[in-house]
Design an enzyme around this catalytic site. Structure first.
Site, PDB file in Angstrom:
ATOM      1  N   GLY A   1       0.798  -1.380  -0.185  1.00 32.60           N
ATOM      2  CA  GLY A   1       0.071  -0.156   0.062  1.00 32.60           C
ATOM      3  C   GLY A   1       0.817   1.376  -0.093  1.00 32.60           C
ATOM      4  O   GLY A   1       2.136   1.312  -0.224  1.00 32.60           O
TER       5      GLY A   1
ATOM      6  N   HIS B   1       4.447   1.784  -8.258  1.00 28.31           N
ATOM      7  CA  HIS B   1       3.591   0.830  -8.172  1.00 28.31           C
ATOM      8  C   HIS B   1       2.539   0.720  -9.229  1.00 28.31           C
ATOM      9  O   HIS B   1       2.303  -0.188  -9.932  1.00 28.31           O
ATOM     10  CB  HIS B   1       2.553   0.880  -6.836  1.00 28.31           C
TER      11      HIS B   1
END
Ligand code: PAF
Length: 283
Positions: free
Chosen positions: A31, A37
């Site tokens: 996260g 990402h």
């Protein structure tokens, strides 16, 4: 986009998708998503019918005294970013869903985890391979995508996949950097403005190494000396390791006479950052 937190629900969704002939790409994350990402996700989107990301701050890969509690988390922001790249499912389990009472099985990859981060973080890779193996069994992906910034993690996961016969293609994606060269990492948010400036020395040291290599130098020692000199010229840096290794075995090498990786881990203030660059034989 849906968010699932139960292992059973995730497995059922994955099974149904496979039965209907769909391919699944998985991007495992902890996260606090950043552009690095998002590029893994874009690759997943291109390569499979269904894109699943996991968001799980995995307690077993943090050592005693490391930053498990303060690791940055922002699920609402992550959801928006994931939706923006077309993620189909976020798998976001709780720690007790992944490691229920009585949990006792761990995956340990031996040789490639011994050097580099394996020395200063002796339980880290066991936690990574354990959670990634679990995610593979829960999400049932055909392909899984990881960043090359965590070079030793990528080598370790490839070894696990080979040794345990996971029928999954592992794809590595080059490190994404900020405009000024700092490798993207969720941990960059810990840096004060002064530390962030000092952290640029990692990428600058890599550029120096590349220049020396291009000039024909192949002795590790000569390259490492200059890399260390650049990083140590900053007051706020404290080197954990700067090493030249075989890019497959991750053992130290004295000369770049095969595929090699320059691997760097440095504490900048209280934040531990890693970076690397690879050298091919014929370069
Ligand atoms: O690279 C990471 O963010 C983590 O190590 C991973 C692969 C998601 C496992 O927790």
């Amino acid at each position: 986009m849906k968010t699932l937190s139960s292992v059973k629900e995730m497995q059922e969704f994955a099974e149904d998708s496979r039965l209907s002939g769909k391919t699944i790409a998985l991007v495992p994350t902890m996260g606090f998503l950043h552009q690095g990402h998002l590029e893994l996700m874009e690759e997943g989107k291109k390569r499979a019918d269904i894109l699943i990301i996991s968001i799980f701050v995995n307690p077993t890969q943090f050592g005693v005294g490391e930053d498990l509690e303060k690791y940055p988390r922002d699920m609402e922001r992550d959801k928006k970013l994931a939706e923006g790249v077309g993620v189909d499912i976020i798998f976001a389990p709780s720690a007790s869903e992944m490691y229920p009472k009585g949990y006792q099985t761990y995956v340990n990859v031996k040789d490639v985890t011994r050097n580099l981060c394996g020395i200063s973080r002796p339980t880290h890779f066991r936690g990574v391979t354990t959670v990634v193996a679990k995610l593979f069994n829960i999400v049932k992906p055909h392909i899984a995508i990881f960043g090359e910034k965590d070079f030793q993690q990528l080598v370790t996961i490839r070894q696990m996949v080979k040794d345990l016969n996971f029928d999954i293609e592992i794809v590595g994606i080059p490190t994404v950097r900020e405009k000024d060269g700092l490798a993207m990492s969720s941990r960059n948010t810990y840096l004060t403005p002064e530390e962030r400036k000092a952290a640029l020395s990692l990428n600058q040291a890599i550029s120096i190494a590349r220049d020396i290599f291009r000039s024909g130098e192949r002795r590790s020692e000569s390259i490492l000396r200059e890399v260390k000199k650049r990083i140590e010229s900053e007051d706020l840096t404290d080197i954990d390791y700067v090493k030249m290794c075989d890019s497959q075995t991750l053992e130290d090498i004295e000369e770049i006479d095969r595929g090699a990786v320059l691997a760097i881990a440095v504490k900048v203030g209280r934040t531990r950052l890693i970076d690397n660059c690879t050298f091919e034989r014929g370069e």
